[in-house]
Design a protein around this motif. Structure first.
Motif, PDB file in Angstrom:
ATOM      1  N   PHE A   2     -42.626  47.668  -6.444  1.00 19.06           N
ATOM      2  CA  PHE A   2     -42.734  46.759  -7.577  1.00 19.06           C
ATOM      3  C   PHE A   2     -44.181  46.333  -7.719  1.00 19.06           C
ATOM      4  CE2 PHE A   2     -38.382  46.258  -6.094  1.00 19.06           C
ATOM      5  CZ  PHE A   2     -37.659  46.313  -7.278  1.00 19.06           C
ATOM      6  N   ARG A   3     -44.611  46.129  -8.971  1.00 16.23           N
ATOM      7  CA  ARG A   3     -45.975  45.679  -9.254  1.00 16.23           C
ATOM      8  C   ARG A   3     -45.906  44.571 -10.292  1.00 16.23           C
ATOM      9  NH1 ARG A   3     -48.197  50.300 -10.761  1.00 16.23           N
ATOM     10  NH2 ARG A   3     -49.184  50.652  -8.761  1.00 16.23           N
ATOM     11  N   ILE A   4     -46.653  43.502 -10.060  1.00 18.09           N
ATOM     12  CA  ILE A   4     -46.791  42.437 -11.046  1.00 18.09           C
ATOM     13  C   ILE A   4     -48.277  42.130 -11.199  1.00 18.09           C
ATOM     14  CG2 ILE A   4     -44.521  41.438 -10.572  1.00 18.09           C
ATOM     15  CD1 ILE A   4     -46.042  39.149  -9.091  1.00 18.09           C
ATOM     16  N   GLY A   5     -48.602  41.433 -12.266  1.00 20.11           N
ATOM     17  CA  GLY A   5     -49.989  41.042 -12.485  1.00 20.11           C
ATOM     18  C   GLY A   5     -50.066  39.780 -13.298  1.00 20.11           C
ATOM     19  N   LYS A   6     -51.181  39.112 -13.172  1.00 17.94           N
ATOM     20  CA  LYS A   6     -51.428  37.893 -13.941  1.00 17.94           C
ATOM     21  C   LYS A   6     -52.893  37.876 -14.356  1.00 17.94           C
ATOM     22  CE  LYS A   6     -51.038  32.891 -13.853  1.00 17.94           C
ATOM     23  NZ  LYS A   6     -49.970  32.433 -14.712  1.00 17.94           N
ATOM     24  N   SER A  41     -45.324  45.208  -3.999  1.00 18.38           N
ATOM     25  CA  SER A  41     -44.405  45.033  -2.883  1.00 18.38           C
ATOM     26  C   SER A  41     -43.625  46.319  -2.692  1.00 18.38           C
ATOM     27  CB  SER A  41     -43.438  43.878  -3.149  1.00 18.38           C
ATOM     28  OG  SER A  41     -42.483  43.796  -2.116  1.00 18.38           O
ATOM     29  N   ASP A  42     -43.606  46.810  -1.470  1.00 20.35           N
ATOM     30  CA  ASP A  42     -42.816  47.988  -1.145  1.00 20.35           C
ATOM     31  C   ASP A  42     -41.405  47.609  -0.727  1.00 20.35           C
ATOM     32  OD1 ASP A  42     -45.005  49.641  -1.603  1.00 20.35           O
ATOM     33  OD2 ASP A  42     -45.710  49.424   0.440  1.00 20.35           O
ATOM     34  N   GLY A  43     -41.161  46.326  -0.595  1.00 17.51           N
ATOM     35  CA  GLY A  43     -39.887  45.862  -0.070  1.00 17.51           C
ATOM     36  C   GLY A  43     -38.980  45.291  -1.130  1.00 17.51           C
ATOM     37  N   GLU A  44     -38.046  44.500  -0.649  1.00 20.27           N
ATOM     38  CA  GLU A  44     -37.082  43.879  -1.536  1.00 20.27           C
ATOM     39  C   GLU A  44     -37.698  42.699  -2.252  1.00 20.27           C
ATOM     40  OE1 GLU A  44     -33.348  43.002   0.297  1.00 20.27           O
ATOM     41  OE2 GLU A  44     -33.451  44.778   1.564  1.00 20.27           O
ATOM     42  N   LEU A  45     -37.084  42.326  -3.365  1.00 23.10           N
ATOM     43  CA  LEU A  45     -37.535  41.178  -4.122  1.00 23.10           C
ATOM     44  C   LEU A  45     -37.054  39.890  -3.477  1.00 23.10           C
ATOM     45  CD1 LEU A  45     -36.766  42.495  -7.714  1.00 23.10           C
ATOM     46  CD2 LEU A  45     -38.964  42.492  -6.525  1.00 23.10           C
ATOM     47  N   THR A  46     -37.845  38.839  -3.646  1.00 21.37           N
ATOM     48  CA  THR A  46     -37.422  37.520  -3.173  1.00 21.37           C
ATOM     49  C   THR A  46     -36.517  36.899  -4.226  1.00 21.37           C
ATOM     50  OG1 THR A  46     -39.342  36.413  -4.139  1.00 21.37           O
ATOM     51  CG2 THR A  46     -39.554  37.201  -1.861  1.00 21.37           C
ATOM     52  N   ARG A  47     -35.763  35.911  -3.845  1.00 22.59           N
ATOM     53  CA  ARG A  47     -34.893  35.230  -4.798  1.00 22.59           C
ATOM     54  C   ARG A  47     -35.733  34.486  -5.806  1.00 22.59           C
ATOM     55  NH1 ARG A  47     -29.642  32.789  -2.084  1.00 22.59           N
ATOM     56  NH2 ARG A  47     -29.032  33.003  -4.222  1.00 22.59           N
ATOM     57  N   PRO A  48     -35.424  34.526  -7.045  1.00 27.14           N
ATOM     58  CA  PRO A  48     -34.238  35.064  -7.704  1.00 27.14           C
ATOM     59  C   PRO A  48     -34.418  36.485  -8.227  1.00 27.14           C
ATOM     60  CG  PRO A  48     -35.418  33.740  -9.270  1.00 27.14           C
ATOM     61  CD  PRO A  48     -36.203  33.705  -7.980  1.00 27.14           C
ATOM     62  N   LEU A 100     -49.147  35.103   0.601  1.00 28.20           N
ATOM     63  CA  LEU A 100     -48.162  36.013   0.028  1.00 28.20           C
ATOM     64  C   LEU A 100     -47.160  36.410   1.097  1.00 28.20           C
ATOM     65  CD1 LEU A 100     -50.633  38.302  -1.960  1.00 28.20           C
ATOM     66  CD2 LEU A 100     -49.236  36.421  -2.861  1.00 28.20           C
ATOM     67  N   PRO A 101     -45.880  36.435   0.747  1.00 31.26           N
ATOM     68  CA  PRO A 101     -44.873  36.838   1.731  1.00 31.26           C
ATOM     69  C   PRO A 101     -44.957  38.328   2.025  1.00 31.26           C
ATOM     70  CG  PRO A 101     -43.850  36.564  -0.417  1.00 31.26           C
ATOM     71  CD  PRO A 101     -45.292  36.125  -0.558  1.00 31.26           C
ATOM     72  N   GLU A 102     -44.579  38.717   3.226  1.00 34.58           N
ATOM     73  CA  GLU A 102     -44.492  40.142   3.557  1.00 34.58           C
ATOM     74  C   GLU A 102     -43.389  40.747   2.721  1.00 34.58           C
ATOM     75  OE1 GLU A 102     -46.178  42.184   5.560  1.00 34.58           O
ATOM     76  OE2 GLU A 102     -47.596  40.618   6.087  1.00 34.58           O
ATOM     77  N   PRO A 103     -43.505  41.906   2.174  1.00 40.80           N
ATOM     78  CA  PRO A 103     -44.576  42.879   2.264  1.00 40.80           C
ATOM     79  C   PRO A 103     -45.490  42.882   1.033  1.00 40.80           C
ATOM     80  CG  PRO A 103     -42.632  43.976   1.467  1.00 40.80           C
ATOM     81  CD  PRO A 103     -42.290  42.506   1.630  1.00 40.80           C
ATOM     82  N   VAL A 104     -45.645  41.725   0.368  1.00 43.44           N
ATOM     83  CA  VAL A 104     -46.472  41.638  -0.837  1.00 43.44           C
ATOM     84  C   VAL A 104     -47.945  41.692  -0.455  1.00 43.44           C
ATOM     85  CG1 VAL A 104     -47.059  40.231  -2.850  1.00 43.44           C
ATOM     86  CG2 VAL A 104     -44.697  40.299  -2.010  1.00 43.44           C
ATOM     87  N   ARG A 105     -48.723  42.439  -1.255  1.00 44.69           N
ATOM     88  CA  ARG A 105     -50.165  42.513  -1.001  1.00 44.69           C
ATOM     89  C   ARG A 105     -50.908  42.624  -2.329  1.00 44.69           C
ATOM     90  NH1 ARG A 105     -51.449  47.869  -1.717  1.00 44.69           N
ATOM     91  NH2 ARG A 105     -49.754  49.327  -1.403  1.00 44.69           N
ATOM     92  N   VAL A 106     -52.178  42.270  -2.290  1.00 43.57           N
ATOM     93  CA  VAL A 106     -53.039  42.427  -3.459  1.00 43.57           C
ATOM     94  C   VAL A 106     -53.375  43.909  -3.564  1.00 43.57           C
ATOM     95  CG1 VAL A 106     -55.191  41.752  -4.572  1.00 43.57           C
ATOM     96  CG2 VAL A 106     -53.996  40.118  -3.080  1.00 43.57           C
ATOM     97  N   GLU A 107     -53.027  44.513  -4.687  1.00 40.68           N
ATOM     98  CA  GLU A 107     -53.317  45.929  -4.904  1.00 40.68           C
ATOM     99  C   GLU A 107     -54.742  46.122  -5.432  1.00 40.68           C
ATOM    100  OE1 GLU A 107     -51.332  49.660  -7.242  1.00 40.68           O
ATOM    101  OE2 GLU A 107     -51.545  47.786  -8.351  1.00 40.68           O
ATOM    102  N   LYS A 108     -55.089  45.341  -6.455  1.00 36.38           N
ATOM    103  CA  LYS A 108     -56.408  45.475  -7.055  1.00 36.38           C
ATOM    104  C   LYS A 108     -56.685  44.245  -7.907  1.00 36.38           C
ATOM    105  CE  LYS A 108     -54.880  47.961 -11.189  1.00 36.38           C
ATOM    106  NZ  LYS A 108     -55.009  49.181 -11.974  1.00 36.38           N
ATOM    107  N   VAL A 109     -57.955  44.102  -8.256  1.00 36.87           N
ATOM    108  CA  VAL A 109     -58.389  43.089  -9.210  1.00 36.87           C
ATOM    109  C   VAL A 109     -59.224  43.795 -10.268  1.00 36.87           C
ATOM    110  CG1 VAL A 109     -59.845  41.053  -9.548  1.00 36.87           C
ATOM    111  CG2 VAL A 109     -58.312  41.167  -7.581  1.00 36.87           C
TER     112      VAL A 109
END
Length: 126
Positions: A2-6, A41-48, A100-109
């Motif tokens: 999953f990828r998100i951005g702001k 994130s390569d893992g599962e999503l956090t709630r919700p 950031l919770p595991e396994p979330v990481r900054v991909e790029k800026v």
């Protein structure tokens, strides 16, 4: 994956004095900067069902407001204030300061000085 951005925005001035004489960017000028932070994130999503709550990027927003908005970037950075150096600086700041919770990481800026230009920094960019 999953990828998100702001996106974040700030206004600032700078000059690039190492450019050739007569180059327009050697003079003091300003930009309406846009900074995009991309998280993966390569893992599962956090709630919700989030990679991470966008509110977790609040400290970065405050850092930009307090240290970059309406500033002369030549007095803020230790390197010439190019979009490339700003992207690397912001990436490292996010990596080192965001909780950031595991396994979330900054991909790029990504940093844009104008609507049609950008520079990106991230360790996994091709």
């Amino acid at each position: 994956m999953f990828r998100i951005g702001k996106q974040f925005r700030f206004e600032a001035a700078h000059s690039l004095p190492d450019l050739s004489e007569g180059h327009q960017c050697a003079r003091v000028h300003g930009h309406s900067y846009t900074v995009e932070v991309h998280l993966v994130s390569d893992g599962e999503l956090t709630r919700p069902g989030f990679v991470v709550d966008f509110a977790e990027l609040g400290p970065f927003s405050a850092h930009i407001r307090d240290h970059f908005d309406h500033r002369d970037l030549n007095t803020v950075l230790d390197a010439p204030p190019t979009s490339e150096h700003l992207a690397a600086y912001f990436y490292k700041w996010c990596r080192d300061h965001l909780r950031l919770p595991e396994p979330v990481r900054v991909e790029k800026v990504r940093v844009s000085e104008t609507a049609s230009t950008f520079a990106e920094y991230g360790p996994d960019l091709p």
